[in-house]
Design a protein around this motif. Structure first.
Motif, short mmCIF file in Angstrom:
data_model
loop_
_atom_site.label_atom_id
_atom_site.label_comp_id
_atom_site.label_asym_id
_atom_site.label_seq_id
_atom_site.Cartn_x
_atom_site.Cartn_y
_atom_site.Cartn_z
N SER A 1 0.84 -1.20 0.00
CA SER A 1 0.00 0.00 0.00
C SER A 1 0.88 1.25 0.00
O SER A 1 2.02 1.22 0.45
N PRO A 2 0.34 2.38 -0.47
CA PRO A 2 1.07 3.65 -0.37
C PRO A 2 1.27 4.04 1.09
O PRO A 2 0.41 3.80 1.94
N THR A 3 2.44 4.63 1.37
CA THR A 3 2.70 5.18 2.70
C THR A 3 3.24 6.59 2.53
O THR A 3 3.96 6.89 1.57
N LEU A 4 2.88 7.46 3.47
CA LEU A 4 3.30 8.86 3.40
C LEU A 4 4.80 8.97 3.62
O LEU A 4 5.35 8.45 4.58
N LEU A 5 5.47 9.67 2.69
CA LEU A 5 6.92 9.91 2.80
C LEU A 5 7.19 11.25 3.48
O LEU A 5 7.95 11.34 4.42
N ILE A 6 6.58 12.28 2.92
CA ILE A 6 6.86 13.63 3.38
C ILE A 6 5.74 14.55 2.90
O ILE A 6 5.15 14.30 1.85
N SER A 7 5.43 15.57 3.70
CA SER A 7 4.39 16.51 3.30
C SER A 7 4.82 17.93 3.68
O SER A 7 5.66 18.11 4.57
N VAL A 8 4.24 18.91 3.00
CA VAL A 8 4.49 20.31 3.33
C VAL A 8 3.19 21.07 3.26
O VAL A 8 2.26 20.67 2.54
N ARG A 9 3.13 22.16 4.00
CA ARG A 9 2.00 23.07 3.89
C ARG A 9 2.44 24.30 3.12
O ARG A 9 3.63 24.55 2.98
N SER A 10 1.48 25.06 2.63
CA SER A 10 1.80 26.11 1.67
C SER A 10 2.52 27.31 2.28
O SER A 10 2.93 28.20 1.56
N ASN A 11 2.71 27.32 3.60
CA ASN A 11 3.40 28.45 4.21
C ASN A 11 4.92 28.32 4.13
O ASN A 11 5.65 29.20 4.58
N VAL A 12 5.41 27.20 3.58
CA VAL A 12 6.85 27.03 3.37
C VAL A 12 7.07 26.67 1.90
O VAL A 12 6.16 26.19 1.23
#
Lengths: 113, 115
Positions: free
Chosen positions: A43-54
């Motif tokens: 299954s897919p697993t989350l690697l990395i995420s960002v929010r739009s303030n960076v």
């Protein structure tokens, strides 16, 4: 139309090189951006995420670059290793809107030794 | 930690048959999702449930029904299987809907083949 698009279905990189995976999006209200990794038959697993303030986030060998004006974000993997071989799915959502996570089609990364 | 289980792992059906896929999570997550994965098309959202007793249509809901029986379980029904259809159905859950906890955790998938 496809709101989140990965235009390269596949990418091959030599071991030790930098893998650059790209993702374009249409909705300028998206404010959360993520990369998921999927091994075959897993299954897919989350690697990395960002929010739009960076516009950049680093985590070990992974860096996400966010270009809001260009509606583009990318995942850079330095010192690529054979175990990085997988399908990488980008995804984005608008937290204040429908908040549905929209996935791209995926890019198959192969790191050759 | 927690786990998402999907049953069955493989599902073979006949054209026109009604087929049900089941998903259980023990994360105690509020939100659950059903996605369809086709080669070259990424993951497409079929149905989702923000909290127990909620049901929302995704982008690909036609031909499917869903049911959130309780907080931990979410089932998907293919109302009439299409001949030669092959796809992987992925169930996922997240702490809540969007917001600060957007990470989704996926189950192992159910592979559907329609003869």
């Amino acid at each position: 139309g496809q709101q989140v698009k990965q235009s390269s279905p596949s990418l091959t990189v030599q071991e030790g090189g930098i893998s650059i995976l790209n993702c374009d999006y249409e909705n300028d209200m998206f404010d959360y951006f993520a990369w998921y990794k999927k091994y075959p038959d897993n299954s897919p697993t989350l690697l990395i995420s960002v929010r739009s303030n960076v516009d950049k986030r680093e985590d070990g060998r992974l860096t996400v670059f966010l270009n809001k004006s260009g509606k583009h974000f990318s995942l850079h993997i330095t010192a690529s290793q054979p175990e990085d071989t997988a399908v990488y799915l980008c995804a984005a959502l608008n937290q204040g809107g429908s908040a549905k996570l929209i996935f791209g089609e995926g890019t198959k990364l192969t790191v050759s030794s | 930690g927690g786990i998402i289980t999907q049953t069955p792992k493989f599902l073979i059906g006949q054209e026109g048959q009604k087929l049900t896929l089941k998903c259980q999570q023990n994360f105690n997550h509020d939100t659950m999702y059903w996605y369809r994965q086709d080669s070259g098309k990424g993951l497409r959202l079929i149905y989702y449930s923000i909290t127990e007793n909620d049901l929302q249509k995704g982008d690909l809901s036609e031909g499917y029904d869903a049911s959130r029986e309780k907080k931990s379980s979410f089932s998907l029904t293919v109302t009439s299987a299409q001949k030669n259809e092959m796809a992987v159905f992925l169930c996922a859950s997240s702490i809540d809907w969007g917001g600060a906890y957007a990470e989704q955790f996926f189950g192992p998938g159910t592979r559907l083949t329609v003869l």
